[in-house]
Write an enzyme that holds these catalytic residues in place. Sequence first.
Site, PDB file in Angstrom:
ATOM      1  N   GLU B 268       1.148  -0.849  -0.392  1.00 18.07           N
ATOM      2  CA  GLU B 268      -0.319  -0.017   0.068  1.00 18.07           C
ATOM      3  C   GLU B 268       1.030   1.185   0.254  1.00 18.07           C
ATOM      4  O   GLU B 268       0.124   2.472  -0.584  1.00 18.07           O
ATOM      5  CB  GLU B 268      -0.642   0.044   1.057  1.00 18.07           C
ATOM      6  CG  GLU B 268      -2.061  -1.231   1.614  1.00 18.07           C
ATOM      7  CD  GLU B 268      -2.640  -1.127  -0.251  1.00 18.07           C
ATOM      8  OE1 GLU B 268      -3.009   0.213  -0.735  1.00 18.07           O
ATOM      9  OE2 GLU B 268      -2.842  -2.612  -0.599  1.00 18.07           O
ATOM     10  N   GLU B 297      -0.553  -0.208 -10.074  1.00 20.18           N
ATOM     11  CA  GLU B 297      -0.528  -2.170  -9.714  1.00 20.18           C
ATOM     12  C   GLU B 297       1.246  -2.161  -9.140  1.00 20.18           C
ATOM     13  O   GLU B 297       2.096  -3.007  -8.860  1.00 20.18           O
ATOM     14  CB  GLU B 297      -0.826  -2.763 -10.268  1.00 20.18           C
ATOM     15  CG  GLU B 297      -1.294  -4.008  -8.806  1.00 20.18           C
ATOM     16  CD  GLU B 297      -1.566  -4.307  -7.725  1.00 20.18           C
ATOM     17  OE1 GLU B 297      -2.331  -2.859  -7.574  1.00 20.18           O
ATOM     18  OE2 GLU B 297      -1.493  -5.177  -6.991  1.00 20.18           O
TER      19      GLU B 297
END
Lengths: 506, 506
Positions: B268, B297
């Site tokens: 994250e 991502e």
Amino acid sequence: MTLTTEQSWQEFLRHYRELSDLRGIDSLLGWDQSTYQPPAAAEGRSRQMALLARLTHAHATDADYGRTLDALQGRTDLDPAQARMLELARKDFEENTRLPAALVGEMSEHWGRTYTAWAAARPGGDWDGMVPLLEKSLDLTLQAASHFPQYADPHDYYIGQSDEGMSAEVIAGVFADLQRELVPLVQAVTEASEPRTDFIGGANRYGQAEQLAFGERVIRDYGYDFTAGRQDLTHHPFMTRLGDQDIRITTRVRLDDPTDALYSTLHESGHAMYEQGIAAEYLGTPLGGGVSSGVHESQSRLWENLVGRSREFWAAYGAEFRATFPGQLAGVSDDELYRASNVVRRSLIRTDADELTYNLHVILRFNLERELLAGRLAVRDLADAWQAAYRDNLGLEAPGHQDGVLQDVHWFFGPVAGAFQGYTLGNIMSGQIYAAARRALPELDAQIARREFGPLHTWLREHIYQHGRLYTPEALIERATGAPLAADDYLAYLRSKYGELYGLNL
Amino acid sequence: MTLTTEQSWQEFLRHYRELSDLRGIDSLLGWDQSTYQPPAAAEGRSRQMALLARLTHAHATDADYGRTLDALQGRTDLDPAQARMLELARKDFEENTRLPAALVGEMSEHWGRTYTAWAAARPGGDWDGMVPLLEKSLDLTLQAASHFPQYADPHDYYIGQSDEGMSAEVIAGVFADLQRELVPLVQAVTEASEPRTDFIGGANRYGQAEQLAFGERVIRDYGYDFTAGRQDLTHHPFMTRLGDQDIRITTRVRLDDPTDALYSTLHESGHAMYEQGIAAEYLGTPLGGGVSSGVHESQSRLWENLVGRSREFWAAYGAEFRATFPGQLAGVSDDELYRASNVVRRSLIRTDADELTYNLHVILRFNLERELLAGRLAVRDLADAWQAAYRDNLGLEAPGHQDGVLQDVHWFFGPVAGAFQGYTLGNIMSGQIYAAARRALPELDAQIARREFGPLHTWLREHIYQHGRLYTPEALIERATGAPLAADDYLAYLRSKYGELYGLNL
């Protein structure tokens, strides 16, 4: 197309529900701002809140909504709760629409500038620089009130915004009665010898996690519902409604004084239990909130002071408190905890004041507001008048204006009116309501000593909480206690408690 | 009144800034829902979010805003960043206005019903009951795409929403290359002997506070800015932008496995550093976000896997990790920590999959989506096709559909298209971008072993982060790496790393 009353009514409820949800969103933005928001996010959050305020204002003043209210006006087929919903909604609508947009903009801009100036002036006590700003604030305060000529006294307009139905004249009378009794009472108590407080302050240290857990344990016993709320840490404690089933509180912790967090938690839990106790069918309607700042404060003070600072409270929790802090509180008795929770000291700062002196701080502010609004006191003389009032009421004088006229934000971020009276109205109401509860629950003291708060909570829910804003504050008090608002019960409580505590015949 | 280009431009920026602030408010509502919201508040919060979504949609489709966009269309005096802002804003506007309101309403209502049914059907693996709902979902998916005839393949319309410029055909080609190599690679690695993992799982216990502090320590070193963010606990970890300077992440903790929270935090933080690194002047404009789900991502995977699961990472942090958990990790070497962080196991559940097998989960979902959209696979045959794909790719078959076709929410709460490809596009990009960074920073491995992340962070900021959505994903990758998107670097990384780890000649 003309809507039927029922259709208009449903449209009214739907629109008000949205207003209520927008306010809940705003409360979340404010809650996060005070709890978890990272520092660099402050500017962006302010902009988000300003945007939401604009959208909410547009929603609250929507012309279609106004027509819906008009369509329902004068209908005779509404039940009393519906009629009251409509009355409150219409009052809000007029409040939101009657002020000229230019004046609203000017006020908003001026409050912002004044707040910034106050924040800069306060640390150094620079009163002189604030005078022209506050003069303008007073002018705007009077200008705005002039658009509501139904209030003969502009003070009443502002008092009415948070304490519906109360007038400056009535409040002034009640406050004068209270003041006359409080000044000598404080005099007598502060001349008596102070109880033991060596386990508080100084080098004492109490763990934060233990302090928080203890307070939460107590308010769970009180009846605060953690499935519809939570407690977090903030600089200034508060209670906030984020939604129908989301009533949060905050507290602060002083590592050297475990009573600070405890009583803050008890105070906010009183506000929160009031909100949690409102009848489900009123939520999201104009009835879905506490009815006034005074009644709200009566509930926080009742659980904080009348319950939480009682001898029975410490009989119930003293042993567990000692067990929570065994090193720090070894040899401190329940009686000593009780006495230490009720120390009376004259002080300059309202927010640090004890139960007995607190009202004097409020009353003198209310009186100064009154003089300013009536034009009997000029803004440039306010700081001197403040000092004189502290000398007369508390025998103290602030060494600098930061601990005097500049100490509270209220007058420096909004109208110079209606900001303080609710606190002392609440204290007075708390005494009157508790006396009524005590008459209805003859075993109340014994119940508290057993941590049995159900009967009191149920009585309050039935007589106060569930009604939300259904009755005016005056009507609510009279229904709950059988008498109009008066300071007698509250004064009797203070005399009895402090007379016994300090061995005085009051 | 005709506005000048400059006036229209300022009006455009003002309006978009409000849209951006509304989205930030929505993110706060969602963040609170997942972190601190008390359980009873759920229903009210859903209503608040629905209201905010309506207000935001009204703002995003405002007719005046449309006219402002029109007024700016075709102007030649805009610089490239301005032109790109306008292009993205116009695309959004058309996206938001072109679908008939009836279809939008029908979809919203159908996704809600399908989600509820899925949540009920999943625990028992009741696939049959979901078939008619998913058939309708597929129909709506194709209907909505038909309003955007510029996409010959409806799949491309959905892919374009999160991975601009990518087409199903191109992705299918890249994925086929990857799949061809991954299947035997997984085969070889899972046949080799497993490393030591006795200090993870089972009766092992690692303190939550220590786990969180360790992860936060690492991402502070990485360069995550805690003054403009924070980490909290949630059931499913995520990153969220609440404002220009408010990029928060969440993680979860497994008491028996400290690598679970750690790698979730590292993942994250990669998303968050991307958002935190966007040029200040793009914030609140259409350029103020990550450019695609694939590129996003790539940044989370880069910091999680390519940095965080490297030998150098454990050289840097192994000793501190052992010191944090001295009882649990006594005698576990840096090499053993490295190996335990890279265990490969075939499994049924995508979200639990390791670096090597993860892409097979994604590729088979992408291929099934493609068959469904092309009408080559009927919804009623989807569960069987799912099982066959798992047999072919991973040699596994789910004992019940809850661990098969019903495992992910994606297809059951929105269009049956475009939901998964970004994960594997991101992995591929992470390999390509990291290879480029490595060429630019010859000392990178040694720097990581010294916790010196500044050079890598600066390189990524310069080549990826700062640009926000200025370039298309393809253009960004090509600018950053000097080559168009291809899986070669990523495969070379996997082969080299896992060959060495498992003693294989891959």
